[in-house]
Design a protein around this motif. Sequence first.
Motif, PDB file in Angstrom:
ATOM      1  N   UNK A   1      -4.122   8.853  -2.248  1.00 15.70           N
ATOM      2  CA  UNK A   1      -3.504   7.692  -1.342  1.00 15.70           C
ATOM      3  C   UNK A   1      -4.105   6.662  -1.774  1.00 15.70           C
ATOM      4  N   UNK A   2      -2.946   5.631  -1.837  1.00 20.33           N
ATOM      5  CA  UNK A   2      -3.621   4.061  -2.168  1.00 20.33           C
ATOM      6  C   UNK A   2      -4.787   3.788  -1.161  1.00 20.33           C
ATOM      7  N   UNK A   3      -4.665   4.290   0.111  1.00 18.94           N
ATOM      8  CA  UNK A   3      -5.499   3.755   1.077  1.00 18.94           C
ATOM      9  C   UNK A   3      -6.802   4.219   1.165  1.00 18.94           C
ATOM     10  N   UNK A   4      -6.912   5.513   0.447  1.00 20.52           N
ATOM     11  CA  UNK A   4      -8.267   6.160  -0.050  1.00 20.52           C
ATOM     12  C   UNK A   4      -8.931   5.514  -1.284  1.00 20.52           C
ATOM     13  N   UNK A   5      -7.892   5.142  -2.074  1.00 23.45           N
ATOM     14  CA  UNK A   5      -8.184   4.583  -3.171  1.00 23.45           C
ATOM     15  C   UNK A   5      -8.862   3.066  -3.157  1.00 23.45           C
ATOM     16  N   UNK A   6      -8.279   2.283  -2.086  1.00 23.51           N
ATOM     17  CA  UNK A   6      -8.626   0.972  -1.640  1.00 23.51           C
ATOM     18  C   UNK A   6      -9.997   1.108  -1.036  1.00 23.51           C
TER      19      UNK A   6
ATOM     20  N   UNK B   1      -4.075  -4.438  -7.885  1.00 18.06           N
ATOM     21  CA  UNK B   1      -3.904  -3.052  -6.715  1.00 18.06           C
ATOM     22  C   UNK B   1      -2.735  -2.603  -7.298  1.00 18.06           C
ATOM     23  N   UNK B   2      -1.818  -3.184  -8.123  1.00 22.39           N
ATOM     24  CA  UNK B   2      -0.416  -2.716  -8.542  1.00 22.39           C
ATOM     25  C   UNK B   2      -0.690  -1.603  -9.602  1.00 22.39           C
ATOM     26  N   UNK B   3      -1.921  -1.295  -9.966  1.00 23.01           N
ATOM     27  CA  UNK B   3      -2.231  -0.340 -11.051  1.00 23.01           C
ATOM     28  C   UNK B   3      -1.944   1.099 -10.464  1.00 23.01           C
TER      29      UNK B   3
ATOM     30  N   UNK C   1      -4.568  -6.055   1.008  1.00 20.81           N
ATOM     31  CA  UNK C   1      -5.227  -5.216  -0.283  1.00 20.81           C
ATOM     32  C   UNK C   1      -4.990  -5.874  -1.336  1.00 20.81           C
ATOM     33  N   UNK C   2      -4.649  -7.211  -1.699  1.00 20.70           N
ATOM     34  CA  UNK C   2      -4.224  -7.516  -3.045  1.00 20.70           C
ATOM     35  C   UNK C   2      -5.538  -8.025  -3.806  1.00 20.70           C
TER      36      UNK C   2
ATOM     37  N   UNK D   1       0.887  -1.079  -0.079  1.00 23.35           N
ATOM     38  CA  UNK D   1       0.016   0.014   0.121  1.00 23.35           C
ATOM     39  C   UNK D   1       0.937   1.431  -0.123  1.00 23.35           C
ATOM     40  N   UNK D   2       2.017   1.228   0.190  1.00 22.71           N
ATOM     41  CA  UNK D   2       2.986   2.384   0.184  1.00 22.71           C
ATOM     42  C   UNK D   2       3.778   2.447  -0.785  1.00 22.71           C
ATOM     43  N   UNK D   3       3.921   3.817  -1.470  1.00 22.89           N
ATOM     44  CA  UNK D   3       5.012   3.905  -2.741  1.00 22.89           C
ATOM     45  C   UNK D   3       6.166   3.947  -2.013  1.00 22.89           C
ATOM     46  N   UNK D   4       7.201   3.226  -3.023  1.00 26.36           N
ATOM     47  CA  UNK D   4       8.539   3.387  -2.613  1.00 26.36           C
ATOM     48  C   UNK D   4       9.128   4.661  -2.918  1.00 26.36           C
ATOM     49  N   UNK D   5      10.338   4.957  -2.400  1.00 26.08           N
ATOM     50  CA  UNK D   5      11.080   6.117  -2.365  1.00 26.08           C
ATOM     51  C   UNK D   5      11.274   6.481  -3.915  1.00 26.08           C
TER      52      UNK D   5
END
Length: 211
Positions: free
Chosen positions: A163-168, A145-147, A187-188, A114-118
């Motif tokens: 954010x991914x959490x809001x999207x999820x 979810x990787x999209x 979240x997969x 769920x978190x973006x990498x650096x």
Amino acid sequence: MHNTTNRMLQFRPYQQNIIEEGTKRLSRLRIIMLAMEVRTGKTLTSLGIADKMDITSVLFITKKKAISSILHDYDLLQPNYALNVTNFEAVHKVNDKEYDLIIVDESHSLAAFPKASVRTKRIKEIVGKKYCILLSGTPTPESFSQIFHQFWISAYSPFTEKSFYAWAKSYVDVTKRKINGYDVNDYSVAKQNLIRQIVSKHIISFSQKEA
């Protein structure tokens, strides 16, 4: 349309079709994905789309081992823009003010959740409101979810969530699983049909079989 008479390289008919369609979509949507399988020429096709756009400078982000072949295609194509090719490990050195269009190869490498990498966060800073072409033969290798983070790098993502959490909350069936005895959110399991409705206009797919 730019003059191609002096070029040493010719596009295959299907590449020419994708270039035409990709240019229309990129002009309108600002970010597109070429979901083209290996050996269908997605790199060259993306360079061709860039040449149809009214731009002067392109940044191509890829793996280190692919840099020489991209520069080779660029030299054969002789397009009307300057190209800088860099690898993912060097994106922190890029001056993000210099470019009109960013091409991101192997875009599924940005797809952690769920978190973006650096690295993904840095590429988001570079892309911003610029034109962006994502390239991937396998956009969602493990989960739909990787999209999210692949399009999140653009200010023109088809998803409005920040954010991914809001999207999820809308696009993922969140379940629980145990890791080291603790319940954690999984979240997969994404809602594929709903996601496709949103992103389909941004994605041009092409297979080896079609080629």
